[in-house]
Scaffold this motif. Structure first.
Motif, PDB file in Angstrom:
ATOM      1  N   GLU A   1       3.526   5.248 -13.051  1.00 37.65           N
ATOM      2  CA  GLU A   1       4.223   5.880 -11.570  1.00 37.65           C
ATOM      3  C   GLU A   1       2.300   5.991 -10.899  1.00 37.65           C
ATOM      4  O   GLU A   1       2.779   6.025  -9.995  1.00 37.65           O
ATOM      5  CB  GLU A   1       4.773   7.177 -11.664  1.00 37.65           C
ATOM      6  N   THR A   2       1.214   5.457 -11.639  1.00 37.75           N
ATOM      7  CA  THR A   2       0.289   5.639 -11.019  1.00 37.75           C
ATOM      8  C   THR A   2      -0.449   4.371 -10.109  1.00 37.75           C
ATOM      9  O   THR A   2      -0.130   3.727 -10.400  1.00 37.75           O
ATOM     10  CB  THR A   2      -0.633   6.028 -12.283  1.00 37.75           C
TER      11      THR A   2
ATOM     12  N   ASN B   1       1.834  -0.590 -13.591  1.00 38.89           N
ATOM     13  CA  ASN B   1       1.496  -0.121 -12.867  1.00 38.89           C
ATOM     14  C   ASN B   1       1.362  -0.515 -11.542  1.00 38.89           C
ATOM     15  O   ASN B   1       1.307  -2.590 -11.873  1.00 38.89           O
ATOM     16  CB  ASN B   1       0.097   0.635 -12.728  1.00 38.89           C
ATOM     17  N   LYS B   2       1.530  -0.265 -10.168  1.00 40.07           N
ATOM     18  CA  LYS B   2       1.614  -0.681  -8.844  1.00 40.07           C
ATOM     19  C   LYS B   2      -0.169  -1.241  -9.064  1.00 40.07           C
ATOM     20  O   LYS B   2      -1.005   0.187  -9.456  1.00 40.07           O
ATOM     21  CB  LYS B   2       2.323  -0.219  -7.819  1.00 40.07           C
ATOM     22  N   VAL B   3      -0.549  -1.972  -9.309  1.00 36.85           N
ATOM     23  CA  VAL B   3      -1.786  -2.745  -8.574  1.00 36.85           C
ATOM     24  C   VAL B   3      -2.596  -3.281  -7.174  1.00 36.85           C
ATOM     25  O   VAL B   3      -1.748  -4.200  -6.904  1.00 36.85           O
ATOM     26  CB  VAL B   3      -2.734  -3.548  -9.817  1.00 36.85           C
ATOM     27  N   VAL B   4      -3.749  -2.868  -6.016  1.00 36.02           N
ATOM     28  CA  VAL B   4      -3.857  -3.012  -5.408  1.00 36.02           C
ATOM     29  C   VAL B   4      -5.570  -3.160  -5.596  1.00 36.02           C
ATOM     30  O   VAL B   4      -6.147  -2.684  -6.068  1.00 36.02           O
ATOM     31  CB  VAL B   4      -3.532  -2.265  -4.273  1.00 36.02           C
ATOM     32  N   ALA B   5      -5.665  -4.390  -4.622  1.00 37.16           N
ATOM     33  CA  ALA B   5      -7.100  -4.463  -4.208  1.00 37.16           C
ATOM     34  C   ALA B   5      -7.892  -3.202  -3.241  1.00 37.16           C
ATOM     35  O   ALA B   5      -6.889  -3.640  -1.929  1.00 37.16           O
ATOM     36  CB  ALA B   5      -7.511  -5.588  -4.213  1.00 37.16           C
ATOM     37  N   LEU B   6      -8.750  -3.105  -3.121  1.00 35.46           N
ATOM     38  CA  LEU B   6      -9.790  -2.265  -2.113  1.00 35.46           C
ATOM     39  C   LEU B   6      -9.814  -3.506  -0.682  1.00 35.46           C
ATOM     40  O   LEU B   6     -10.883  -3.541  -1.287  1.00 35.46           O
ATOM     41  CB  LEU B   6     -10.010  -1.046  -2.781  1.00 35.46           C
ATOM     42  N   ARG B   7      -9.488  -2.888  -0.175  1.00 34.61           N
ATOM     43  CA  ARG B   7      -9.716  -4.070   1.061  1.00 34.61           C
ATOM     44  C   ARG B   7     -11.530  -3.487   1.570  1.00 34.61           C
ATOM     45  O   ARG B   7     -11.785  -2.229   2.152  1.00 34.61           O
ATOM     46  CB  ARG B   7      -8.888  -3.901   2.102  1.00 34.61           C
ATOM     47  N   GLY B   8     -12.093  -4.112   1.380  1.00 35.12           N
ATOM     48  CA  GLY B   8     -14.326  -4.316   1.952  1.00 35.12           C
ATOM     49  C   GLY B   8     -14.653  -3.337   0.939  1.00 35.12           C
ATOM     50  O   GLY B   8     -15.607  -3.260   1.049  1.00 35.12           O
ATOM     51  N   GLY B   9     -14.122  -2.690  -0.349  1.00 31.28           N
ATOM     52  CA  GLY B   9     -14.837  -1.755  -1.663  1.00 31.28           C
ATOM     53  C   GLY B   9     -15.578  -1.272  -1.097  1.00 31.28           C
ATOM     54  O   GLY B   9     -15.214  -0.461   0.043  1.00 31.28           O
TER      55      GLY B   9
ATOM     56  N   GLU C   1      -1.803  12.462  -3.818  1.00 34.06           N
ATOM     57  CA  GLU C   1      -1.117  11.694  -4.818  1.00 34.06           C
ATOM     58  C   GLU C   1      -1.466  10.882  -6.050  1.00 34.06           C
ATOM     59  O   GLU C   1      -2.288  10.974  -6.465  1.00 34.06           O
ATOM     60  CB  GLU C   1      -0.701  10.494  -3.618  1.00 34.06           C
ATOM     61  N   ASP C   2      -1.004  10.190  -6.923  1.00 39.01           N
ATOM     62  CA  ASP C   2      -0.947  10.001  -8.151  1.00 39.01           C
ATOM     63  C   ASP C   2      -1.828   8.359  -8.086  1.00 39.01           C
ATOM     64  O   ASP C   2      -1.404   7.553  -7.681  1.00 39.01           O
ATOM     65  CB  ASP C   2      -0.175   9.554  -9.083  1.00 39.01           C
TER      66      ASP C   2
END
Length: 558
Positions: free
Chosen positions: A205-206, A232-240, A164-165
């Motif tokens: 779309e990334t 873009n849709k932006v999210v945080a990585l849970r726990g890094g 996925e992108d």
């Protein structure tokens, strides 16, 4: 025997002096300090214990400046000598000792929390564990109030496998990124995200994933891009990276990928986005005349903080500015400014990073945070690394080079005192060297064998020099420092040992945190346990913060 008897008498005299001097300091009750915290005036609460004793329990707003390093750090953290300072500790007497030293250094408005942290807790107030607690708590507050979207390591890994992108942006400083990073990620330190994002040319779309070592910088970084209105849709990585690693996924090491400098229309795009966010949170931009008025006020503290990249700072900076890279500032303001309710003026020639960072600081209970317009106009800039002022360092002690010290050790005519941090000492140190914490030199002298002379080494030249001065005063013996410290010994290719076989004191100089590279073996059960406990600690902070009612995070303008 005569030497030891003399030493005992000297230490007893110093202890008696400490007790009598301590009685001269104002003592404030827990209730009085709680009221002082809320009066809106400049206040610095300092905890002078070693970090390993501070970390397990302290007041929320108590900034840790270990007594061992007081002269090295206090001028930068509490620059105004008339600032109200209240010292807190575990009721073991370190606060009184620090108060005496601060008075000698010219600080005039000093008090000690009566009964220390135990009295604070007994009064029904909260004791917090951990480091950078206000910043960490603010990150969790952001996640809850803004409902910052997250992605788990397992879901991110699945997207990689499925092709996925996805673009992962690592929001930590470059040195942390190089130590360990998620494969394929690009380094864009948190304060640089809005500044550099347009230059990356990311397709709409990334999916953009922002990560750090744990949680705080991931959350702040992701929400910074969301607030700036990226498409873009932006999210945080849970726990890094910690959670990525404990999930069984591989990390890269030594990576150097980083986002390019913005230019032309991309820089203008970033500035417009940052200005809109700053306007939403009513961030004020001031000019040089206003800054001059701030600096002239005798009863208010002003911190002028340059938050550009280290390379930009070295190339040229305001002589009156300190340095605090913006990526670290929001989550760890207590490392750069200890005076609550002070004014903070941020410096960035392109303004984007200052506006973005200020938008967070005004929400994080630093209400008087400003951005300085045209910060370098008409100034002769200084160059080089930031060098915080070191107070009261007398004439430098005599020095010996590594070859000379090696010869002295062969004849057993000197004792080596190492004041590097315990983690570094354990990894490698000069054979026969004793690990010592400066604030407890007297305690260590009772343990170490008699010696006709001493040589102090370590990784910080100023700390070694202060320790040498103290040691000479305590013993009356010749004391030198190792020229170039431990680095010079290693460079000379001389022998090294590992382990903690000669500790002259309780080892409490470091508060171990799992995300700090090298403190724990990342493949060990100990690391996984520490990581789980760290995440649990972070997640409970908003609840504890609500009980404490000692801070005023603001969501106005969302």
């Amino acid at each position: 025997m005569a030497y030891r008897a003399m030493l005992v008498l000297m230490l007893a005299a110093l202890t008696a002096l400490s007790v009598s001097a301590a009685d001269r300091f104002t003592r404030v009750s827990a209730a009085a300090l709680k009221a002082i915290e809320e009066d809106g005036k400049d206040l610095a609460i300092l905890d002078p214990r070693e970090e390993g004793s501070y970390g397990p329990g302290h007041l929320l707003h108590a900034v840790n400046i270990p007594l061992s390093k007081l002269e090295l750090n206090v001028a930068a953290l509490v620059p105004r000598r008339s600032t109200r300072i209240v010292l807190s500790d575990g009721a073991e007497g370190t606060a009184e000792r620090a108060a005496m030293r601060l008075k000698e250094l010219g600080y005039t408005n000093l008090a000690v929390l009566d009964g220390g942290n135990p009295a604070w807790k007994k009064a029904g107030y909260e004791i917090f564990s951990g480091l950078n607690v206000p910043g960490k708590a603010f990150g969790e507050w952001i996640a809850l109030r803004y409902e910052t979207p997250e992605i788990t390591p397992a879901d991110l890994h699945r997207k990689f496998v499925d092709g996925e992108d996805v673009l992962v942006l690592d929001s930590r400083p470059a040195n942390e990124y190089a130590n360990m990073n998620i494969p394929g990620s690009i380094n864009v330190p948190g304060s640089e995200l809005v500044y550099r994002f347009p230059e990356l040319g990311v397709k709409p779309e990334t999916l953009v994933v922002v990560n750090c070592a744990g949680r705080t910088r991931s959350i702040i970084g992701a929400q910074s891009l969301i607030n700036a209105g990226v498409k873009n849709k932006v999210v945080a990585l849970r726990g890094g990276t910690m959670a990525w690693q404990t999930s069984g996924f591989e990390l890269e090491h030594g990576s150097l990928r980083h986002a390019p400098e913005p230019s032309g229309p991309h820089l203008q795009q970033a500035l417009e986005a940052a200005q809109k966010v700053a306007d939403r949170y009513k961030v004020k931009t001031i000019d040089a005349q206003t800054l001059a008025k701030f600096k002239a006020e005798r009863d208010r503290t002003v911190y002028i903080i340059d938050l550009r990249t280290p390379e930009e700072y070295r190339a040229g900076h305001r002589p009156d500015s300190s340095y605090g890279w913006g990526v670290q500032l929001v989550q760890g303001m207590d490392k750069y400014a200890a005076t609550r309710h002070a004014r903070v003026v941020l410096v960035d020639n392109y303004l984007v990073r200052a506006l973005t960072t200020a938008s967070w600081l005004v929400q994080a209970d630093w209400a008087e945070t400003y951005v300085l317009a045209d910060p370098f106009a008409g100034l002769k800039l200084a160059t080089g690394d930031y060098q915080p002022a070191v107070l009261s360092l007398k004439d430098a002690p005599s020095a010996v080079d590594p070859a000379k010290l090696s010869e002295l050790l062969k004849t057993k005519s000197t004792t080596v005192i190492d004041v590097a941090d315990s983690s570094s000492y354990i990894k490698r140190h000069i054979p026969s060297a004793w690990f010592v914490i400066r604030a407890r030199l007297g305690e260590s002298l009772k343990v170490m064998p008699h010696s006709p002379s001493f040589v102090v080494t370590g990784d910080n030249a100023a700390l070694a020099a202060f320790t040498a001065q103290d040691l000479a005063s305590l013993t009356g013996k010749p004391v030198s420092v190792l020229a170039g410290g431990n680095a010079a010994w290693r460079k000379a290719g001389l022998p090294l040992q590992s382990g903690l076989e000669r500790a002259g004191t309780v080892v409490d100089d470091i508060f171990v945190q799992p995300f700090l590279w090298g403190q724990l073996d990342p493949t060990s059960p100990e690391f996984r346990k520490a990581a789980d406990e760290y995440f649990a600690w972070e997640l409970q902070l908003p609840t504890q913060l609500e009980r404490a009612k000692e801070t005023d995070f603001r969501l106005a303008g969302k």
